[in-house]
Enzyme design. Structure first.
Site, PDB file in Angstrom:
ATOM      1  N   LYS A   9       0.863  -1.301  -0.103  1.00  0.00           N
ATOM      2  CA  LYS A   9      -0.081  -0.051  -0.135  1.00  0.00           C
ATOM      3  C   LYS A   9       0.910   1.285  -0.102  1.00  0.00           C
ATOM      4  O   LYS A   9       2.161   1.237   0.248  1.00  0.00           O
ATOM      5  CB  LYS A   9      -0.836   0.027   1.401  1.00  0.00           C
ATOM      6  CG  LYS A   9      -1.921  -1.028   1.257  1.00  0.00           C
ATOM      7  CD  LYS A   9      -3.026  -0.918   2.519  1.00  0.00           C
ATOM      8  CE  LYS A   9      -3.964  -2.107   2.367  1.00  0.00           C
ATOM      9  NZ  LYS A   9      -4.998  -2.040   3.322  1.00  0.00           N
ATOM     10  N   TYR A  49     -12.556  -2.223  -3.475  1.00  0.00           N
ATOM     11  CA  TYR A  49     -13.082  -2.160  -2.096  1.00  0.00           C
ATOM     12  C   TYR A  49     -14.489  -2.254  -2.095  1.00  0.00           C
ATOM     13  O   TYR A  49     -15.083  -1.769  -1.167  1.00  0.00           O
ATOM     14  CB  TYR A  49     -12.307  -1.053  -1.264  1.00  0.00           C
ATOM     15  CG  TYR A  49     -10.782  -1.312  -0.925  1.00  0.00           C
ATOM     16  CD1 TYR A  49     -10.621  -2.466  -0.206  1.00  0.00           C
ATOM     17  CD2 TYR A  49      -9.778  -0.445  -1.142  1.00  0.00           C
ATOM     18  CE1 TYR A  49      -9.266  -2.444   0.360  1.00  0.00           C
ATOM     19  CE2 TYR A  49      -8.519  -0.621  -0.522  1.00  0.00           C
ATOM     20  CZ  TYR A  49      -8.289  -1.595   0.163  1.00  0.00           C
ATOM     21  OH  TYR A  49      -7.036  -1.796   0.527  1.00  0.00           O
ATOM     22  N   ASN A 112      -1.906  -0.304   7.066  1.00  0.00           N
ATOM     23  CA  ASN A 112      -1.455  -1.465   7.528  1.00  0.00           C
ATOM     24  C   ASN A 112      -0.666  -2.127   6.380  1.00  0.00           C
ATOM     25  O   ASN A 112      -0.465  -3.315   6.146  1.00  0.00           O
ATOM     26  CB  ASN A 112      -2.455  -2.354   8.016  1.00  0.00           C
ATOM     27  CG  ASN A 112      -3.593  -2.644   6.919  1.00  0.00           C
ATOM     28  OD1 ASN A 112      -3.609  -2.195   5.755  1.00  0.00           O
ATOM     29  ND2 ASN A 112      -4.896  -3.361   7.169  1.00  0.00           N
ATOM     30  N   HIS A 115      -1.929  -5.229   1.372  1.00  0.00           N
ATOM     31  CA  HIS A 115      -3.372  -5.929   0.951  1.00  0.00           C
ATOM     32  C   HIS A 115      -2.905  -7.333   0.485  1.00  0.00           C
ATOM     33  O   HIS A 115      -2.040  -7.459  -0.197  1.00  0.00           O
ATOM     34  CB  HIS A 115      -3.974  -5.095  -0.278  1.00  0.00           C
ATOM     35  CG  HIS A 115      -5.292  -5.889  -0.754  1.00  0.00           C
ATOM     36  ND1 HIS A 115      -6.414  -5.978  -0.101  1.00  0.00           N
ATOM     37  CD2 HIS A 115      -5.250  -6.601  -1.836  1.00  0.00           C
ATOM     38  CE1 HIS A 115      -7.225  -6.885  -0.486  1.00  0.00           C
ATOM     39  NE2 HIS A 115      -6.519  -7.305  -1.881  1.00  0.00           N
ATOM     40  N   GLU A 126      -9.561  -9.848  -8.016  1.00  0.00           N
ATOM     41  CA  GLU A 126      -8.548  -8.580  -8.104  1.00  0.00           C
ATOM     42  C   GLU A 126      -7.311  -8.591  -9.154  1.00  0.00           C
ATOM     43  O   GLU A 126      -6.756  -7.559  -9.673  1.00  0.00           O
ATOM     44  CB  GLU A 126      -8.109  -8.564  -6.659  1.00  0.00           C
ATOM     45  CG  GLU A 126      -9.159  -8.331  -5.678  1.00  0.00           C
ATOM     46  CD  GLU A 126      -8.829  -8.372  -3.952  1.00  0.00           C
ATOM     47  OE1 GLU A 126      -7.654  -9.086  -3.715  1.00  0.00           O
ATOM     48  OE2 GLU A 126      -9.663  -8.261  -3.273  1.00  0.00           O
TER      49      GLU A 126
END
Ligand code: IDP
Length: 148
Positions: A9, A49, A112, A115, A126
């Site tokens: 990310k 998302y 975080n 992904h 995805e």
């Protein structure tokens, strides 16, 4: 052989963690079949998302994931979807065990670091969102016989 979609990310890119993260999956024995540095458009972020559309943090999530380049990756290997999730650690880095990527490098759920697809269906979806077929390489690595 199973494939999954993993993505460093924007926080992971800014914090120079691309190499460290790639190294962990390579060292484990997984095979990189595609990768690119890219900036996600709001449209792609909303599609990626989509399952979180009704959640209160959706706007924040889309804003964050489009805020700078990400490193999108396709990885291949036996059981790679579930094992990559284990290697990533829990969604909230404060609950993620040391030794996992989020446990070692993350502090907050919003930032975080990584992904990873959570099921074969989401991996397929995805990978299709982020990669064209001609961006994925099918090849045999010499060390495969020493891994399996
Ligand atoms: P996952 O990334 O471990 O699969 P998901 O539940 O699918 O976790 O959530 C997607 C992403 O949304 C998380 O990685 C995290 O960055 C973000 N997120 C989840 N819950 C919250 C929250 O309560 N506040 C802000 N961001 C959140």
């Amino acid at each position: 052989m199973e494939q999954t979609f993993l993505m460093v990310k924007p926080d992971g890119v800014q914090r120079n963690l691309i190499g460290e993260i790639v190294k962990r999956f390579e060292s484990k024995g997984f095979q990189l079949v595609g990768a690119k540095l890219m900036t996600i458009t709001p449209d792609l972020a909303e599609q990626h998302y989509a399952e979180h559309k009704e959640r209160p943090f959706f706007g924040e999530l889309v804003e964050f994931i489009t805020s700078g380049p990400v490193f999108a990756m396709a990885w291949e290997g036996e059981n790679v979807i579930a094992i990559a999730r284990e290697m990533m650690g829990k969604t909230n880095p404060s609950e993620a065990l040391p030794g996992t990527i989020r446990g070692d490098y993350g502090m907050t759920v919003g930032k975080n670091v990584i992904h990873g697809s959570d099921s074969p269906e989401s991996a397929n979806r995805e990978l299709g969102l982020f990669f064209n077929n001609d961006e994925l390489s099918s090849y045999t690595k010499q060390d495969t016989a020493w891994i399996y």
